[in-house]
Enzyme design. Structure first.
Site, mmCIF file in Angstrom:
data_model
loop_
_atom_site.group_PDB
_atom_site.id
_atom_site.type_symbol
_atom_site.label_atom_id
_atom_site.label_comp_id
_atom_site.label_asym_id
_atom_site.label_seq_id
_atom_site.Cartn_x
_atom_site.Cartn_y
_atom_site.Cartn_z
ATOM 1 N N ARG A 85 5.015 11.062 -2.429
ATOM 2 C CA ARG A 85 4.716 10.695 -1.051
ATOM 3 C C ARG A 85 5.932 10.950 -0.152
ATOM 4 O O ARG A 85 6.988 10.356 -0.342
ATOM 5 C CB ARG A 85 4.385 9.194 -1.015
ATOM 6 C CG ARG A 85 4.219 8.643 0.359
ATOM 7 C CD ARG A 85 4.224 7.133 0.367
ATOM 8 N NE ARG A 85 4.000 6.662 1.707
ATOM 9 C CZ ARG A 85 4.208 5.414 2.105
ATOM 10 N NH1 ARG A 85 4.621 4.501 1.245
ATOM 11 N NH2 ARG A 85 3.983 5.073 3.353
ATOM 12 N N PRO A 131 0.792 -1.224 0.000
ATOM 13 C CA PRO A 131 0.000 0.000 0.000
ATOM 14 C C PRO A 131 0.830 1.283 0.000
ATOM 15 O O PRO A 131 1.872 1.364 0.655
ATOM 16 C CB PRO A 131 -0.808 -0.102 1.305
ATOM 17 C CG PRO A 131 -0.094 -1.101 2.132
ATOM 18 C CD PRO A 131 0.544 -2.054 1.170
ATOM 19 N N ASN A 132 0.327 2.230 -0.766
ATOM 20 C CA ASN A 132 0.853 3.607 -0.852
ATOM 21 C C ASN A 132 2.153 3.722 -1.643
ATOM 22 O O ASN A 132 2.609 4.832 -1.904
ATOM 23 C CB ASN A 132 1.032 4.219 0.555
ATOM 24 C CG ASN A 132 -0.270 4.233 1.321
ATOM 25 O OD1 ASN A 132 -1.271 4.739 0.824
ATOM 26 N ND2 ASN A 132 -0.284 3.664 2.505
ATOM 27 N N ALA A 170 3.068 -0.650 4.957
ATOM 28 C CA ALA A 170 2.603 -0.672 6.349
ATOM 29 C C ALA A 170 2.054 -2.038 6.765
ATOM 30 O O ALA A 170 2.006 -2.349 7.968
ATOM 31 C CB ALA A 170 1.540 0.406 6.542
ATOM 32 N N ASN A 230 8.063 -5.617 -0.646
ATOM 33 C CA ASN A 230 7.945 -4.404 0.157
ATOM 34 C C ASN A 230 6.464 -4.297 0.518
ATOM 35 O O ASN A 230 5.651 -3.827 -0.285
ATOM 36 C CB ASN A 230 8.407 -3.163 -0.604
ATOM 37 C CG ASN A 230 8.377 -1.929 0.301
ATOM 38 O OD1 ASN A 230 7.813 -1.967 1.400
ATOM 39 N ND2 ASN A 230 8.980 -0.838 -0.161
ATOM 40 N N ARG A 268 13.099 4.646 12.572
ATOM 41 C CA ARG A 268 11.852 5.418 12.537
ATOM 42 C C ARG A 268 11.004 5.115 13.785
ATOM 43 O O ARG A 268 11.540 4.701 14.798
ATOM 44 C CB ARG A 268 11.119 5.131 11.213
ATOM 45 C CG ARG A 268 11.968 5.554 9.993
ATOM 46 C CD ARG A 268 11.252 5.287 8.691
ATOM 47 N NE ARG A 268 10.047 6.096 8.563
ATOM 48 C CZ ARG A 268 9.106 5.882 7.628
ATOM 49 N NH1 ARG A 268 9.257 4.891 6.753
ATOM 50 N NH2 ARG A 268 8.041 6.657 7.572
ATOM 51 N N TYR A 312 11.160 9.127 1.489
ATOM 52 C CA TYR A 312 11.283 8.109 0.442
ATOM 53 C C TYR A 312 11.995 8.606 -0.820
ATOM 54 O O TYR A 312 12.206 7.835 -1.749
ATOM 55 C CB TYR A 312 9.891 7.574 0.075
ATOM 56 C CG TYR A 312 9.198 6.912 1.249
ATOM 57 C CD1 TYR A 312 9.699 5.733 1.784
ATOM 58 C CD2 TYR A 312 8.063 7.482 1.830
ATOM 59 C CE1 TYR A 312 9.087 5.127 2.876
ATOM 60 C CE2 TYR A 312 7.439 6.881 2.917
ATOM 61 C CZ TYR A 312 7.948 5.708 3.428
ATOM 62 O OH TYR A 312 7.357 5.108 4.505
ATOM 63 N N GLU A 368 12.456 -9.592 2.406
ATOM 64 C CA GLU A 368 11.711 -8.408 2.865
ATOM 65 C C GLU A 368 12.516 -7.156 2.534
ATOM 66 O O GLU A 368 13.729 -7.123 2.755
ATOM 67 C CB GLU A 368 11.490 -8.495 4.382
ATOM 68 C CG GLU A 368 10.818 -7.259 4.961
ATOM 69 C CD GLU A 368 10.652 -7.347 6.471
ATOM 70 O OE1 GLU A 368 10.875 -8.429 7.059
ATOM 71 O OE2 GLU A 368 10.301 -6.310 7.070
ATOM 72 N N HIS A 428 12.582 -2.702 2.412
ATOM 73 C CA HIS A 428 12.042 -1.369 2.692
ATOM 74 C C HIS A 428 12.991 -0.320 2.139
ATOM 75 O O HIS A 428 14.215 -0.454 2.276
ATOM 76 C CB HIS A 428 11.873 -1.149 4.201
ATOM 77 C CG HIS A 428 11.001 -2.182 4.832
ATOM 78 N ND1 HIS A 428 9.638 -2.178 4.686
ATOM 79 C CD2 HIS A 428 11.304 -3.288 5.542
ATOM 80 C CE1 HIS A 428 9.137 -3.227 5.302
ATOM 81 N NE2 HIS A 428 10.126 -3.926 5.826
ATOM 82 N N LEU A 429 12.421 0.707 1.572
ATOM 83 C CA LEU A 429 13.236 1.827 1.081
ATOM 84 C C LEU A 429 13.924 2.541 2.246
ATOM 85 O O LEU A 429 15.112 2.860 2.180
ATOM 86 C CB LEU A 429 12.345 2.829 0.338
ATOM 87 C CG LEU A 429 11.741 2.330 -0.974
ATOM 88 C CD1 LEU A 429 10.437 3.058 -1.243
ATOM 89 C CD2 LEU A 429 12.715 2.541 -2.112
HETATM 90 C C1 DQA Z 1 8.203 1.100 3.806
HETATM 91 C C2 DQA Z 1 8.291 1.307 5.342
HETATM 92 C C3 DQA Z 1 6.944 1.118 5.996
HETATM 93 O O1 DQA Z 1 7.056 1.326 7.387
HETATM 94 C C4 DQA Z 1 5.940 2.086 5.428
HETATM 95 O O2 DQA Z 1 4.670 1.856 5.990
HETATM 96 C C5 DQA Z 1 5.879 2.057 3.940
HETATM 97 C C6 DQA Z 1 7.131 1.974 3.191
HETATM 98 C C7 DQA Z 1 9.539 1.439 3.105
HETATM 99 O O3 DQA Z 1 9.701 1.017 1.957
HETATM 100 O O4 DQA Z 1 10.389 2.114 3.677
HETATM 101 O O5 DQA Z 1 4.817 2.170 3.337
HETATM 102 O O6 DQA Z 1 7.904 -0.260 3.569
#
Ligand code: DQA
Length: 145
Positions: free
Chosen positions: A18, A10-11, A77, A74, A107, A23, A98, A100-101
């Site tokens: 964003r 998501p997102n 959330a 990825n 965080r 990011y 797994e 994450h950017l």
């Molecule tokens: C994320 C980190 C997550 O905590 C966040 O909710 C995201 C992006 C990242 O790629 O850093 O949507 O997965």
């Protein structure tokens, strides 16, 4: 040729606009182009997907049983909330990286918890878009044994 599913939650479709302070300005299309180019370099076939819906992500993970050799995920959330995604990964016999950017450990505390980490082969975070390339090399390494 290895078949990679690169799955985004998501997102992540909003990357580029964003929270650029977190990011960066790279878009998801830019990241896909990076991954496709790297796939060509290392001889991997890449299916790059994104969904904002948990069930669609679960269906994509199930499809990997027949269609893909490994997954780079990825989960956005959902990483921090989804027992269902964790169970889906535990239910298939495919390696999952797994990704994450951002460096989630630097965080908010709720981002330090990952249901995905419990069932992933490994985790890459904090390297921005480059992390996708690192994850592809890691997955190729796992599949090549
Ligand atoms: C994320 C980190 C997550 O905590 C966040 O909710 C995201 C992006 C990242 O790629 O850093 O949507 O997965």
């Amino acid at each position: 040729m290895h078949r990679f599913l690169i799955l985004n939650g998501p997102n992540l479709n909003l990357l580029g606009t964003r929270q650029p302070e977190v990011y960066g300005s790279v878009t998801l299309d830019d990241i896909e182009a990076l991954c496709q180019a790297h796939g060509t370099r290392i001889g991997a076939q890449v299916s790059f997907q994104q969904s904002n819906h948990e069930g669609v992500l679960i269906d994509a993970i199930h499809a990997a049983r027949t269609d893909f050799d490994g997954i780079i995920l990825n989960a956005g959330a959902y990483t921090h909330t989804s027992v269902a995604l964790m169970d889906a990964i535990a239910s298939i016999d495919r390696p999952v990286i797994e990704l994450h950017l951002s460096n989630v450990h630097a965080r908010e505390p709720f981002r330090h918890v990952s249901y995905i980490s419990k069932v992933a082969q490994g985790v890459i975070c904090g390297f921005g878009a480059k992390g996708y390339v690192l994850a592809m090399d890691a997955l190729a390494g796992i599949l090549d044994g």
